[in-house]
Structure formats: structure tokens, C-alpha cells
Design a protein around this motif. Structure first.
Motif, mmCIF file in Angstrom:
data_model
loop_
_atom_site.group_PDB
_atom_site.id
_atom_site.type_symbol
_atom_site.label_atom_id
_atom_site.label_comp_id
_atom_site.label_asym_id
_atom_site.label_seq_id
_atom_site.Cartn_x
_atom_site.Cartn_y
_atom_site.Cartn_z
ATOM 1 N N GLY A 172 0.823 -1.193 0.000
ATOM 2 C CA GLY A 172 0.000 0.000 0.000
ATOM 3 C C GLY A 172 0.858 1.244 0.000
ATOM 4 N N SER A 173 0.210 2.395 0.060
ATOM 5 C CA SER A 173 0.927 3.658 -0.066
ATOM 6 C C SER A 173 0.600 4.659 1.038
ATOM 7 C CB SER A 173 0.610 4.300 -1.429
ATOM 8 O OG SER A 173 -0.796 4.503 -1.555
ATOM 9 N N ARG A 174 -0.090 4.198 2.085
ATOM 10 C CA ARG A 174 -0.474 5.115 3.148
ATOM 11 C C ARG A 174 0.719 5.479 4.033
ATOM 12 N NH1 ARG A 174 -5.937 5.847 3.684
ATOM 13 N NH2 ARG A 174 -7.251 4.399 2.488
ATOM 14 N N ALA A 175 0.706 6.707 4.536
ATOM 15 C CA ALA A 175 1.736 7.165 5.455
ATOM 16 C C ALA A 175 1.353 6.772 6.875
ATOM 17 C CB ALA A 175 1.902 8.678 5.355
ATOM 18 N N ALA A 176 2.327 6.368 7.673
ATOM 19 C CA ALA A 176 2.042 5.962 9.045
ATOM 20 C C ALA A 176 3.279 6.135 9.906
ATOM 21 C CB ALA A 176 1.573 4.510 9.087
ATOM 22 N N ASP A 177 3.051 6.395 11.180
ATOM 23 C CA ASP A 177 4.128 6.478 12.165
ATOM 24 C C ASP A 177 4.637 5.063 12.446
ATOM 25 O OD1 ASP A 177 5.235 6.315 14.970
ATOM 26 O OD2 ASP A 177 4.960 8.486 14.823
ATOM 27 N N MET A 178 5.931 4.854 12.305
ATOM 28 C CA MET A 178 6.498 3.522 12.439
ATOM 29 C C MET A 178 6.274 2.946 13.838
ATOM 30 S SD MET A 178 7.923 1.292 10.541
ATOM 31 C CE MET A 178 8.575 -0.350 10.834
ATOM 32 N N ASN A 179 6.297 3.784 14.855
ATOM 33 C CA ASN A 179 6.100 3.271 16.213
ATOM 34 C C ASN A 179 4.676 2.766 16.419
ATOM 35 O OD1 ASN A 179 8.719 3.684 17.322
ATOM 36 N ND2 ASN A 179 8.301 5.875 17.306
ATOM 37 N N ILE A 180 3.711 3.400 15.738
ATOM 38 C CA ILE A 180 2.330 2.912 15.815
ATOM 39 C C ILE A 180 2.202 1.594 15.071
ATOM 40 C CG2 ILE A 180 -0.060 3.414 15.189
ATOM 41 C CD1 ILE A 180 0.600 6.378 15.579
ATOM 42 N N LEU A 181 2.857 1.489 13.930
ATOM 43 C CA LEU A 181 2.834 0.236 13.176
ATOM 44 C C LEU A 181 3.449 -0.896 13.987
ATOM 45 C CD1 LEU A 181 3.870 1.352 9.571
ATOM 46 C CD2 LEU A 181 1.568 0.870 10.428
ATOM 47 N N ILE A 182 4.524 -0.602 14.682
ATOM 48 C CA ILE A 182 5.183 -1.605 15.521
ATOM 49 C C ILE A 182 4.220 -2.118 16.588
ATOM 50 C CG2 ILE A 182 6.909 -1.843 17.368
ATOM 51 C CD1 ILE A 182 8.784 -0.142 15.589
ATOM 52 N N THR A 183 3.561 -1.188 17.252
ATOM 53 C CA THR A 183 2.610 -1.557 18.305
ATOM 54 C C THR A 183 1.480 -2.411 17.739
ATOM 55 O OG1 THR A 183 3.129 0.513 19.445
ATOM 56 C CG2 THR A 183 1.127 -0.647 20.128
ATOM 57 N N ALA A 184 0.978 -2.016 16.584
ATOM 58 C CA ALA A 184 -0.124 -2.751 15.968
ATOM 59 C C ALA A 184 0.319 -4.123 15.475
ATOM 60 C CB ALA A 184 -0.699 -1.938 14.813
ATOM 61 N N ALA A 185 1.527 -4.223 14.956
ATOM 62 C CA ALA A 185 2.025 -5.513 14.463
ATOM 63 C C ALA A 185 2.140 -6.525 15.594
ATOM 64 C CB ALA A 185 3.379 -5.326 13.784
ATOM 65 N N ILE A 186 2.585 -6.081 16.746
ATOM 66 C CA ILE A 186 2.684 -6.967 17.905
ATOM 67 C C ILE A 186 1.302 -7.490 18.282
ATOM 68 C CG2 ILE A 186 3.240 -7.052 20.369
ATOM 69 C CD1 ILE A 186 5.419 -4.918 19.768
ATOM 70 N N GLU A 187 0.326 -6.574 18.350
ATOM 71 C CA GLU A 187 -1.012 -6.967 18.773
ATOM 72 C C GLU A 187 -1.718 -7.826 17.724
ATOM 73 O OE1 GLU A 187 -4.560 -7.311 21.014
ATOM 74 O OE2 GLU A 187 -2.439 -7.056 21.475
ATOM 75 N N ALA A 188 -1.567 -7.489 16.448
ATOM 76 C CA ALA A 188 -2.200 -8.296 15.402
ATOM 77 C C ALA A 188 -1.655 -9.718 15.409
ATOM 78 C CB ALA A 188 -1.981 -7.653 14.035
ATOM 79 N N THR A 189 -0.363 -9.861 15.621
ATOM 80 C CA THR A 189 0.250 -11.188 15.666
ATOM 81 C C THR A 189 -0.250 -11.968 16.873
ATOM 82 O OG1 THR A 189 2.223 -10.320 14.567
ATOM 83 C CG2 THR A 189 2.436 -12.437 15.685
ATOM 84 N N ARG A 190 -0.314 -11.301 18.016
ATOM 85 C CA ARG A 190 -0.830 -11.959 19.223
ATOM 86 C C ARG A 190 -2.255 -12.462 18.984
ATOM 87 N NH1 ARG A 190 -4.044 -11.484 23.543
ATOM 88 N NH2 ARG A 190 -5.027 -9.609 22.684
ATOM 89 N N ARG A 191 -3.091 -11.624 18.414
ATOM 90 C CA ARG A 191 -4.482 -12.007 18.176
ATOM 91 C C ARG A 191 -4.588 -13.172 17.199
ATOM 92 N NH1 ARG A 191 -7.982 -6.326 17.718
ATOM 93 N NH2 ARG A 191 -7.240 -5.421 19.684
ATOM 94 N N ALA A 192 -3.747 -13.164 16.172
ATOM 95 C CA ALA A 192 -3.784 -14.250 15.189
ATOM 96 C C ALA A 192 -3.427 -15.580 15.836
ATOM 97 C CB ALA A 192 -2.838 -13.942 14.030
ATOM 98 N N VAL A 193 -2.459 -15.570 16.749
ATOM 99 C CA VAL A 193 -2.085 -16.796 17.455
ATOM 100 C C VAL A 193 -3.261 -17.305 18.287
ATOM 101 C CG1 VAL A 193 -0.588 -17.789 19.232
ATOM 102 C CG2 VAL A 193 0.377 -16.257 17.509
ATOM 103 N N ILE A 194 -3.913 -16.407 19.016
ATOM 104 C CA ILE A 194 -5.062 -16.805 19.830
ATOM 105 C C ILE A 194 -6.155 -17.404 18.947
ATOM 106 C CG2 ILE A 194 -6.850 -16.008 21.407
ATOM 107 C CD1 ILE A 194 -3.942 -16.003 22.529
ATOM 108 N N ASN A 195 -6.429 -16.752 17.815
ATOM 109 C CA ASN A 195 -7.456 -17.267 16.912
ATOM 110 C C ASN A 195 -7.117 -18.650 16.369
ATOM 111 O OD1 ASN A 195 -9.056 -15.035 17.216
ATOM 112 N ND2 ASN A 195 -8.575 -14.123 15.234
ATOM 113 N N SER A 196 -5.818 -18.932 16.238
ATOM 114 C CA SER A 196 -5.403 -20.214 15.664
ATOM 115 C C SER A 196 -5.867 -21.402 16.497
ATOM 116 C CB SER A 196 -3.881 -20.264 15.503
ATOM 117 O OG SER A 196 -3.233 -20.465 16.755
ATOM 118 N N VAL A 197 -5.990 -21.210 17.800
ATOM 119 C CA VAL A 197 -6.454 -22.314 18.644
ATOM 120 C C VAL A 197 -7.947 -22.216 18.930
ATOM 121 C CG1 VAL A 197 -4.198 -22.719 19.666
ATOM 122 C CG2 VAL A 197 -5.759 -21.147 20.795
ATOM 123 N N LEU A 198 -8.480 -20.992 19.011
ATOM 124 C CA LEU A 198 -9.925 -20.857 19.251
ATOM 125 C C LEU A 198 -10.734 -21.385 18.080
ATOM 126 C CD1 LEU A 198 -10.168 -17.322 20.934
ATOM 127 C CD2 LEU A 198 -10.106 -19.575 22.034
#
Length: 307
Positions: A275-301
Motif C-alpha cells: 500500500g501507499s499510506r503514510a504511518a508512524d512507524m512506532n504505531i505500526l510496531i505496536t499494531a504488528a505486535i497486537e495483530a500477531t498476538r491475536r492471530a495466534v489466539i485465533n489459531s487455537v480458538l
């Protein structure tokens, strides 16, 4: 279950293919226009393909698909089918003589769950590409077919896991999402509670606690565990920034799998900037951690819905 999927990033497609007799399968993420990509390998027993080009100083900037496969090292053969499909679609690096698809791949060891003589192959890789769409089933499908967690007491005491995905919508239309195939030595945890993992007499033993309090032997599980996945965003990133996103996504694994990154795991995370959207890298970092955590939880649920 957490909401969203990796295909909430416009243009990305995901497809599963599996062999139900062999209890093995693959998941493919397609990026038809090419995605700036990164990778970070934290586990000590990885099985990968096409990761060297993602490092600094390499000329190629983009990949066109990512393969997550069962079958241990045998499963890397499925990338050949993904390459054939991508070449037919004109997806790849254009050279004077041909279009060359760049297909990074990582594998899990699932040979001890189903039939060890049935593994993903080029045909399965091609089929997953044909199946790719915006709807992403979770649980015991695709790369999650033979995935298990909690193996400190051996496979008889392990519990079924699978593949999961989730996404976060940030202000300004930025999306960060993850898809993870969870085949960990450790347990999947949330808020200090074991959701799936090693069991004795029908009760979770809490692998990390058990290892600290008992004499255990883990060498027999060497090379049999790996959590692999993709974190993606529609924000525009450089190659170095994409690599950083892959690095921090491992923190999402650390928040949801315990223990993680052991000597008997081969944990690998890829990242895609599509994509081409502008974003603060520190916000992306925070979101990447949480999205990954959620995906792991969903994998077993999601496993109960697909068994």
C-alpha cells in the motif's frame, strides 16, 4: 475470536490447500502487484526459502507471494507450484528473458501428526493459489492441518492448534494484519491462562512452569516445532522498515506462546508492505505486535470449528 484477517489489506489474497488423509497442508498469501518484504528468523530450527534477498544491500525489493507449509523441509517443494501460478499471471521480477516470481517460504514440522509420507508438493502449491480469495478460514486448515502445541511431554500430551488471522484498523485508514501457523513447542496463552498446550490427565500443566520445576528432556523434540507467519500493512515501508516490522511481530508471539523461540523451534515471520499510506512507524510496531498476538489466539480458538 478476534476480528479481521490479512485480506483486509486491499489486494492481498489468501488461499489454503490440504491433504486430509495426510493431515498436512499449506497457506499462500498472494501480493499480485508485488510487496516490499522483510523477514526475521528467531527460532533455532528453521526451514526457509528465498530469505537471503530480503537482507540489506540485495537488489530485489519485492516478493509476489509468501508460502507457509507443512511437511518440514519437504514442504518447500510447494513453492514450485506457487512459482508456476505466479509466472502464468505475470507476477514476478521482469528480466530480459522471463518473469521470475520471488516466493519466500517457511515450513512447520507436522510429520509426526499425520502420515509422514504425505507432504505438500507443487500441485498443492498451485491449488492454494487457485483457492486464494479474501475469505480466510481459520483453524485446522491449510498450514494449520497438522499443527500442534505443548509438546514438552511428547505428542501424546500435545493439543491441536492451527492457523489464525486478525487485523487492526488504525486512524487514517492504515491497517495492520497478521496470519500465523502455530506449531509451537510451548503453550498458547492469554491473560496468564493456557488456552492450548501440554496436558496431563486432561489438565494443562503450564509448560513453562513445568520446565522450571521438573527435570525434563527436550532434545527429542528438536526440529519438530515452529511458528511461522506473515504480518502485513497497507502503509508504505522501505525494505529496512519492513524488516523491523517482522522483527517486532515476534513480540506478539512472545505475548501468546510460552515458552517461545526455543532451541527446538524454528520461528519465522515475514512482513509485507502492500500500500501507499503514510504511518508512524512506532504505531505500526505496536499494531504488528497486537495483530500477531491475536492471530495466534485465533489459531487455537478456531480449531474446534474445523476438527
Amino acid at each position: 475470536m478476534y476480528s479481521g484477517s490479512i485480506t483486509n489489506i486491499q489486494g492481498l489474497l489468501a488461499g489454503h490447500a490440504q491433504d486430509t488423509a495426510g493431515h498436512t497442508g499449506i497457506t499462500v498469501i498472494l501480493a499480485p502487484n508485488g510487496a516490499v518484504c522483510g523477514v526475521d528468523v528467531r527460532g533455532s530450527a528453521p526451514g526457509t526459502r528465498e530469505t537471503a534477498f530480503m537482507s540489506q544491500g540485495k537488489a530485489v525489493q519485492e516478493c509476489y507471494a509468501v508460502l507457509l507449509a507443512g511437511g518440514s523441509a519437504f514442504g518447500l517443494a510447494a513453492a514450485d507450484g506457487v512459482m508456476i501460478y505466479c509466472e502464468q499471471q505475470g507476477m514476478g521480477v521482469r528480466t530480459e528473458d522471463a518473469v521470475v516470481p520471488i516466493i519466500p517460504a517457511a515450513v512447520i514440522y507436522d510429520l509426526g501428526y499425520g502420515r509422514s509420507d504425505i507432504r505438500p508438493n507443487a500441485g498443492m502449491g498451485y491449488a492454494a493459489c487457485i483457492n486464494a480469495c479474501t475469505k480466510v478460514p481459520q483453524g485446522s486448515v491449510g498450514v494449520g492441518m497438522g499443527a500442534t502445541v505443548g509438546k514438552v511431554l511428547g505428542m501424546k500430551h500435545a493439543q491441536k492448534s492451527g492457523v489464525g488471522t486478525a487485523s487492526l484498523q488504525l486512524p487514517g485508514g492504515v491497517i495492520v494484519a497478521a496470519l500465523v501457523g502455530v506449531n509451537a513447542f510451548g503453550d498458547v496463552i492469554e491473560n496468564g491462562r493456557v488456552l492450548a498446550g501440554a496436558q496431563k490427565n486432561g489438565t494443562h500443566i503450564n509448560t513453562a512452569k513445568y520446565m522450571l520445576e521438573n527435570k525434563v528432556e527436550t532434545e527429542f523434540m528438536k526440529g519438530r516445532n515452529t511458528t511461522i507467519g506473515v504480518v502485513a500493512t497497507n502503509a508504505k515501508l522501505t525494505k529496512d522498515e519492513a524488516a523491523k516490522l517482522a522483527q517486532v511481530a515476534h513480540d506478539g508471539l512472545a505475548k501468546s506462546i510460552d515458552p517461545i523461540h526455543t532451541m527446538v523451534d524454528g520461528d519465522t515471520i515475514f512482513s509485507l508492505s502492500y500500500g501507499s499510506r503514510a504511518a508512524d512507524m512506532n504505531i505500526l510496531i505496536t499494531a504488528a505486535i497486537e495483530a500477531t498476538r491475536r492471530a495466534v489466539i485465533n489459531s487455537v480458538l478456531a480449531v474446534e470449528e474445523t476438527l
